[in-house]
Design a protein around this motif. Structure first.
Motif, PDB file in Angstrom:
ATOM      1  N   ARG A 204      -8.361  16.906  19.769  1.00  0.00           N
ATOM      2  CA  ARG A 204      -7.398  16.457  20.779  1.00  0.00           C
ATOM      3  C   ARG A 204      -7.725  17.142  22.097  1.00  0.00           C
ATOM      4  NH1 ARG A 204      -2.448  18.591  17.390  1.00  0.00           N
ATOM      5  NH2 ARG A 204      -3.929  20.292  17.454  1.00  0.00           N
ATOM      6  N   VAL A 205      -7.957  16.345  23.110  1.00  0.00           N
ATOM      7  CA  VAL A 205      -8.353  16.867  24.415  1.00  0.00           C
ATOM      8  C   VAL A 205      -7.403  16.336  25.477  1.00  0.00           C
ATOM      9  CG1 VAL A 205     -10.161  16.910  26.170  1.00  0.00           C
ATOM     10  CG2 VAL A 205     -10.771  17.109  23.756  1.00  0.00           C
ATOM     11  N   LEU A 236     -14.005  10.102  31.400  1.00  0.00           N
ATOM     12  CA  LEU A 236     -14.058  11.195  30.430  1.00  0.00           C
ATOM     13  C   LEU A 236     -13.437  10.779  29.102  1.00  0.00           C
ATOM     14  CD1 LEU A 236     -13.145  14.189  32.763  1.00  0.00           C
ATOM     15  CD2 LEU A 236     -15.353  13.802  31.650  1.00  0.00           C
ATOM     16  N   ALA A 237     -12.307  10.063  29.167  1.00  0.00           N
ATOM     17  CA  ALA A 237     -11.657   9.615  27.935  1.00  0.00           C
ATOM     18  C   ALA A 237     -12.572   8.682  27.149  1.00  0.00           C
ATOM     19  CB  ALA A 237     -10.339   8.911  28.262  1.00  0.00           C
ATOM     20  N   ALA A 238     -13.257   7.759  27.846  1.00  0.00           N
ATOM     21  CA  ALA A 238     -14.181   6.849  27.168  1.00  0.00           C
ATOM     22  C   ALA A 238     -15.360   7.608  26.570  1.00  0.00           C
ATOM     23  CB  ALA A 238     -14.679   5.791  28.152  1.00  0.00           C
ATOM     24  N   SER A 239     -15.845   8.618  27.283  1.00  0.00           N
ATOM     25  CA  SER A 239     -16.957   9.413  26.764  1.00  0.00           C
ATOM     26  C   SER A 239     -16.549  10.177  25.514  1.00  0.00           C
ATOM     27  CB  SER A 239     -17.441  10.402  27.835  1.00  0.00           C
ATOM     28  OG  SER A 239     -17.920   9.719  28.980  1.00  0.00           O
ATOM     29  N   LEU A 240     -15.346  10.726  25.507  1.00  0.00           N
ATOM     30  CA  LEU A 240     -14.879  11.491  24.353  1.00  0.00           C
ATOM     31  C   LEU A 240     -14.628  10.596  23.148  1.00  0.00           C
ATOM     32  CD1 LEU A 240     -12.506  13.912  26.259  1.00  0.00           C
ATOM     33  CD2 LEU A 240     -14.554  14.579  25.002  1.00  0.00           C
ATOM     34  N   GLY A 244     -15.266  10.465  18.636  1.00  0.00           N
ATOM     35  CA  GLY A 244     -14.080  10.418  17.790  1.00  0.00           C
ATOM     36  C   GLY A 244     -12.947  11.288  18.275  1.00  0.00           C
ATOM     37  N   VAL A 245     -12.940  11.620  19.554  1.00  0.00           N
ATOM     38  CA  VAL A 245     -11.931  12.520  20.121  1.00  0.00           C
ATOM     39  C   VAL A 245     -10.763  11.707  20.667  1.00  0.00           C
ATOM     40  CG1 VAL A 245     -11.471  14.225  21.927  1.00  0.00           C
ATOM     41  CG2 VAL A 245     -13.648  14.263  20.683  1.00  0.00           C
ATOM     42  N   ARG A 246      -9.572  12.176  20.410  1.00  0.00           N
ATOM     43  CA  ARG A 246      -8.370  11.580  20.999  1.00  0.00           C
ATOM     44  C   ARG A 246      -8.015  12.350  22.260  1.00  0.00           C
ATOM     45  NH1 ARG A 246      -4.841  11.088  15.399  1.00  0.00           N
ATOM     46  NH2 ARG A 246      -6.149   9.488  14.396  1.00  0.00           N
ATOM     47  N   SER A 247      -7.752  11.627  23.329  1.00  0.00           N
ATOM     48  CA  SER A 247      -7.500  12.316  24.588  1.00  0.00           C
ATOM     49  C   SER A 247      -6.290  11.729  25.298  1.00  0.00           C
ATOM     50  CB  SER A 247      -8.736  12.226  25.502  1.00  0.00           C
ATOM     51  OG  SER A 247      -9.045  10.879  25.779  1.00  0.00           O
ATOM     52  N   SER A 248      -5.695  12.551  26.148  1.00  0.00           N
ATOM     53  CA  SER A 248      -4.634  12.112  27.051  1.00  0.00           C
ATOM     54  C   SER A 248      -5.131  12.320  28.471  1.00  0.00           C
ATOM     55  CB  SER A 248      -3.348  12.922  26.815  1.00  0.00           C
ATOM     56  OG  SER A 248      -3.587  14.306  27.070  1.00  0.00           O
ATOM     57  N   VAL A 249      -4.662  11.496  29.385  1.00  0.00           N
ATOM     58  CA  VAL A 249      -5.080  11.575  30.784  1.00  0.00           C
ATOM     59  C   VAL A 249      -3.839  11.725  31.650  1.00  0.00           C
ATOM     60  CG1 VAL A 249      -6.302  10.424  32.657  1.00  0.00           C
ATOM     61  CG2 VAL A 249      -7.094  10.137  30.298  1.00  0.00           C
ATOM     62  N   ARG A 265       2.052  22.779  28.954  1.00  0.00           N
ATOM     63  CA  ARG A 265       2.602  21.701  28.119  1.00  0.00           C
ATOM     64  C   ARG A 265       1.537  21.130  27.197  1.00  0.00           C
ATOM     65  NH1 ARG A 265       4.056  19.032  32.013  1.00  0.00           N
ATOM     66  NH2 ARG A 265       2.489  17.381  32.091  1.00  0.00           N
ATOM     67  N   ARG A 266       0.354  20.912  27.724  1.00  0.00           N
ATOM     68  CA  ARG A 266      -0.711  20.320  26.933  1.00  0.00           C
ATOM     69  C   ARG A 266      -1.319  21.305  25.935  1.00  0.00           C
ATOM     70  NH1 ARG A 266      -0.032  14.992  26.890  1.00  0.00           N
ATOM     71  NH2 ARG A 266       0.117  14.126  28.996  1.00  0.00           N
ATOM     72  N   ALA A 267      -1.235  22.591  26.232  1.00  0.00           N
ATOM     73  CA  ALA A 267      -1.817  23.599  25.340  1.00  0.00           C
ATOM     74  C   ALA A 267      -1.162  23.588  23.970  1.00  0.00           C
ATOM     75  CB  ALA A 267      -1.702  24.982  25.971  1.00  0.00           C
ATOM     76  N   ALA A 268       0.069  23.102  23.892  1.00  0.00           N
ATOM     77  CA  ALA A 268       0.788  23.116  22.618  1.00  0.00           C
ATOM     78  C   ALA A 268       0.165  22.190  21.584  1.00  0.00           C
ATOM     79  CB  ALA A 268       2.250  22.733  22.851  1.00  0.00           C
ATOM     80  N   ASP A 269      -0.552  21.140  22.032  1.00  0.00           N
ATOM     81  CA  ASP A 269      -1.089  20.184  21.051  1.00  0.00           C
ATOM     82  C   ASP A 269      -2.507  19.741  21.384  1.00  0.00           C
ATOM     83  OD1 ASP A 269      -0.613  18.659  23.265  1.00  0.00           O
ATOM     84  OD2 ASP A 269       0.660  17.180  22.276  1.00  0.00           O
ATOM     85  N   SER A 270      -3.278  20.610  22.027  1.00  0.00           N
ATOM     86  CA  SER A 270      -4.648  20.257  22.399  1.00  0.00           C
ATOM     87  C   SER A 270      -5.641  21.289  21.881  1.00  0.00           C
ATOM     88  CB  SER A 270      -4.787  20.140  23.924  1.00  0.00           C
ATOM     89  OG  SER A 270      -3.966  19.123  24.439  1.00  0.00           O
ATOM     90  N   ASP A 271      -6.836  20.826  21.560  1.00  0.00           N
ATOM     91  CA  ASP A 271      -7.925  21.727  21.193  1.00  0.00           C
ATOM     92  C   ASP A 271      -8.734  22.147  22.404  1.00  0.00           C
ATOM     93  OD1 ASP A 271      -7.548  21.597  18.296  1.00  0.00           O
ATOM     94  OD2 ASP A 271      -8.224  19.514  18.475  1.00  0.00           O
TER      95      ASP A 271
END
Length: 432
Positions: A204-205, A236-240, A244-249, A265-271
């Protein structure tokens, strides 16, 4: 005035990989058909052999080697693909595919490619080597052409029959842990009966774009004076997704407090958190204002920033916030493209894509824009296309200024690397 680092892209890549270490992957078991693009967490094994039974490799007629080398055979029935158990013969009898017993008369069964070869039959003669029609009802008898019969291999036991496990033995390792599930690998796994796979959970990115000037190409303000069309986030989202990476923008203004709040906020659920923009040496470089050492921000010192000995894409940063790694890319589209492929992509690639080629196999373009202006010492990243000539990889720069050449490039080449005369070549992602 910006301070230029002596670090080149290879050295900075090592720094990023050391600082931005992703947490151990979580695993789950999924249906094979739903796991495309994900990474195997355990070896992929064949649950069944392929083929699972003696299988005809041709459309033709199954015969017995004990009857060879007769030329004429009575056709006693048909075996379409998928038939199991027994079949109805031309005489109205039942023929057990597992325990067939026939009289002394040479007999044949018309058989389709992929159909099960009955017990006792051990040769398949292609239909084109007989006098039979290729379509329609099965003939009462067939004659093998003399020219085909003259071939020694025609009556060899096992001819045109795929044996059990000939393609994939039971329990064979189809792929090791760490391999990404490609469409081809999914097909092989399903053909070997492996209907479920154990994979790593998708990473998750969070992608955070900074800059008050950014607007979407769909915005009503697009094209207004002073506005900049945003492309980094979707790119970046398309590249990830390729990995197989799930991303939010997300788009954040040039306020350090707003950026820190978004990162928290994003640190709570991102790698991993990726930011774009705000890493230069100007008055509005919000990422440095929020995370650089020496600032008055509550997150000061979270990240390290360097202006690499590289052009374009020199400004870069890396750090952690609440234990979550952050990589900071430039805001220009070219800088973000270069930064992703050089520094972020290796975090997700199980097999490195880079290759090194001798400098003489790299061709610089004649851009038509006059002589190049002198540049500081260091690496230079150029859009390129790759070709294979007489077994060697040759890279050729795509002419044009900054962003446009990347529309047709299929690789990047990095020249001027420290301590080597070779050129680093990185194939661009050409599909998902």
């Amino acid at each position: 005035m910006p301070i230029h680092s002596s670090l080149g892209p290879v050295q900075w890549r090592a720094v990023v990989q050391q600082v931005a270490q992703l947490p151990d992957a979580r695993t789950r078991t999924l249906p094979t058909v739903e796991a495309g693009g994900l990474v195997l967490a355990a070896p992929l094994l064949a649950a069944r052999p392929a083929p699972q039974f003696p299988q005809s490799a041709m459309d033709g007629f199954a015969i017995r080697s004990i009857d060879a080398p007769h030329r004429t055979y009575r056709v006693i029935g048909d075996i379409p693909a998928g038939v199991t158990g027994d079949i109805l013969t031309a005489d109205g009898d039942r023929l057990d595919l597992d325990h067939s017993t026939l009289d002394e008369q040479p007999s044949a069964l018309r058989i389709m490619t992929g159909a099960r070869v009955p017990d006792g039959f051990d040769i398949v003669v292609p239909v084109e080597h007989t006098d039979a029609e290729q379509t329609g009802d099965a003939p009462a008898s067939i004659t093998i052409h003399p020219d085909a019969a003259a071939e020694p291999a025609t009556f060899t036991p096992g001819r045109h029959i795929r044996d059990i496990g000939e393609e994939i033995p039971l329990g064979a390792e189809l792929a090791e842990a760490g391999r990404r599930l490609t469409p081809t690998l999914i097909a092989v796994a399903l053909a070997a009966g492996t209907s479920e796979v154990t994979v790593e959970q998708p990473r998750r990115v969070a992608i955070i774009m900074t800059g008050d000037e950014l607007v979407s190409a769909h915005s009503a303000d697009a094209g207004d004076s002073g506005e900049v069309l945003e492309s980094n986030g979707p790119a970046l989202a398309a590249s990830l997704r390729h990995f197989g990476v799930r991303s939010s923008v997300e788009h954040i203004s040039d306020e350090p407090a707003a950026l820190i709040a978004a990162v928290a906020r994003r640190a709570a659920d991102s790698d991993l958190i990726i930011t774009t923009g705000g890493v230069g040496s100007g008055a509005y470089d919000v990422v440095k204002a929020a995370f650089a050492a020496g600032s008055d921000s509550p997150a000061a010192g979270a990240s390290r920033f360097e202006h690499l000995a590289m052009r374009p894409g020199g400004p870069q940063g890396v750090g952690t916030y609440q234990g979550v790694p952050m990589v900071h890319l430039p805001g220009t589209p070219v800088g973000a493209i270069v930064g992703f492929h050089l520094f972020i992509r290796p975090l997700f690639e199980t097999v490195p894509s880079d290759i090194m080629v001798p400098a003489e196999q790299a061709e610089e373009a004649n851009t038509g824009h006059g002589p190049r202006t002198p540049r500081r010492r260091g690496a230079e990243v150029k859009p390129a296309v790759m070709e294979h000539r007489e077994g060697a990889v040759v890279v050729r720069e795509v002419p044009g200024r900054r962003l446009l050449p990347y529309a047709t490039a299929d690789a990047m080449m990095v020249t001027g690397l420290q301590g080597t005369d070779e050129v680093l070549v990185i194939p661009l992602l050409t599909g998902e």
